[in-house]
Enzyme design. Structure first.
Site, PDB file in Angstrom:
ATOM      1  N   TYR A 125       0.851  -1.195   0.000  1.00 49.12           N
ATOM      2  CA  TYR A 125       0.000   0.000   0.000  1.00 49.12           C
ATOM      3  C   TYR A 125       0.887   1.246   0.000  1.00 49.12           C
ATOM      4  O   TYR A 125       1.603   1.520   0.968  1.00 49.12           O
ATOM      5  CB  TYR A 125      -0.934   0.023   1.219  1.00 49.12           C
ATOM      6  N   PRO A 148     -16.257  -3.941   1.348  1.00 51.38           N
ATOM      7  CA  PRO A 148     -17.691  -4.190   1.555  1.00 51.38           C
ATOM      8  C   PRO A 148     -18.572  -3.303   0.681  1.00 51.38           C
ATOM      9  O   PRO A 148     -19.726  -3.638   0.426  1.00 51.38           O
ATOM     10  CB  PRO A 148     -17.886  -3.863   3.045  1.00 51.38           C
ATOM     11  N   LEU A 149     -18.022  -2.176   0.218  1.00 51.89           N
ATOM     12  CA  LEU A 149     -18.799  -1.272  -0.655  1.00 51.89           C
ATOM     13  C   LEU A 149     -18.363  -1.385  -2.112  1.00 51.89           C
ATOM     14  O   LEU A 149     -18.736  -0.535  -2.936  1.00 51.89           O
ATOM     15  CB  LEU A 149     -18.636   0.185  -0.188  1.00 51.89           C
TER      16      LEU A 149
END
Ligand code: NDP
Length: 326
Positions: A54, A212-213
């Site tokens: 990241y 989750p979205l």
């Protein structure tokens, strides 16, 4: 907040975790990151997720600095990282993958960047076709015996490979994989619900699930185009924009259409779509922790509302939510 066991392990995780992907070290500044971690902690989130890849390690640096600055008690939170993609722009052959060398060196790098002396969870971020699974299992077991890692797992590994890793560990009395980190949301269900099904009982596998979205799609924010300040407008993430908005394969219904129908259903139920989508993930008992992402505190606070929605609707209503995206 409520807390769930990580599979059959004794570790308790907050049912909602918080992750740094795209945001920390890239999309948002340090003070915003600090506000987000503080808000997460204040609301009972105790799992903070990261990876060497990241922002080439910068996400871990920011998270480590912020956690230290907030003086969170080390025994009160769990921090996770992942090895595979490397922490530099163009990693050389020993700077990525799951060889004993890179697993060891990546772990040391994550510990330094996160400013901790052990990682609670450590994931193999993808399978490595160039390293025998046994080498990686031994490398992870060594890290656990050295006290640098407490639990190790995989992310987006096929079920058969997880089983192979587990069998190697059992045969040699090593620590096997405790958890997986798969994508799980209303639009991506197959791996968590079907492919891994037997692993939950056979291995006691736990899961910390991501997106989750679907990168924000299920909040409805992309219905009228891509807002300039949103994830899918970020330079360098064109691949993600295509994946999220167009889907992996040509399908009868586009992800945008499926999301629009879900958003309409949320409106009929009188709730915001983002927490509803997250609550749907929480309803699956195989999920140990749902990893949230947020670029602003107001998003995080809205998403925390998912905890109140889990038991608000009956089974028929949840079936209606699910059928809205078919
Ligand atoms: P989501 O699918 O929830 O996407 C989060 C993004 O959606 C936010 O950064 C924000 O982006 C937008 N958003 C969030 N809440 C709202 C809201 N209420 N209203 C409008 N927009 C909102 O999760 P992530 O994809 O971020 O995944 C969560 C974590 O999972 C990651 O941080 C990472 O730790 C982990 N992960 C692991 C992977 C793996 O391979 N193991 C892969 C991907 C993630 P914006 O404001 O910029 O539009």
């Amino acid at each position: 907040m409520h807390y769930r066991r990580l599979g059959r392990s004794g570790l308790q995780l907050s049912a909602l975790g918080f992750g740094a992907w795209v945001t920390f070290g890239r999309q948002i500044g340090r003070s915003q990151a600090r506000e987000l971690v503080a808000a997460a902690w204040d609301h009972g989130i105790t799992l903070f997720d990261n990876a060497e890849g990241y922002a080439n390690g910068d996400a871990e640096r920011v998270m480590g600095d912020v956690i230290a600055d907030l003086r969170l008690p080390r025994d009160g939170y769990c921090v996770s990282s992942k090895v595979f993609f490397g922490a530099v722009d163009t990693p050389g052959p020993t700077q990525r993958g799951l060889s004993r060398k890179h697993v060891r060196e990546a772990c040391d790098g994550a510990l330094t960047r996160l400013r901790v002396d052990h990682l609670d969870l450590y994931f193999c971020h993808r399978p490595d076709p160039d390293t025998p699974v046994a080498e990686t299992v031994w490398a992870m077991d060594t890290l656990i015996r050295q006290g640098k890692v407490l639990y190790w797992g995989t992310s987006e590994w096929p079920a058969a490979l997880i089983r192979e890793a587990d069998e190697i560990a059992r045969t040699h009395h090593l620590h096997g994989p405790t958890m997986e980190q798969p994508e799980y949301n209303l639009l991506q269900r197959e791996r968590v619900e079907t492919e891994y099904d037997a692993l939950y009982t056979d291995l006691g596998l736990g899961t910390t699930t991501w997106s989750p979205l679907a990168s924000g799609l299920l909040s409805g924010k992309y219905a009228g185009g891509v807002p300039d300040d949103s994830r899918l407008a970020q330079a360098g993430l064109e691949w993600l924009r295509t994946r999220v908005l167009d889907g992996d394969a040509p399908a009868a219904t586009s992800p945008l259409d499926r999301a629009a129908r879900f958003v309409a259903t949320a409106a009929e139920l009188g709730v915001a779509p983002a927490p509803l989508a997250i609550a749907w993930c929480l309803r699956n008992p195989r999920v140990s922790s749902v990893l949230l992402g947020a670029s602003r505190v107001d998003q995080l606070l809205q998403n925390l509302g998912a905890l109140d929605l889990v038991d608000r609707f009956d089974a028929a209503t949840w079936r209606r939510v699910e059928s809205s995206v078919v």
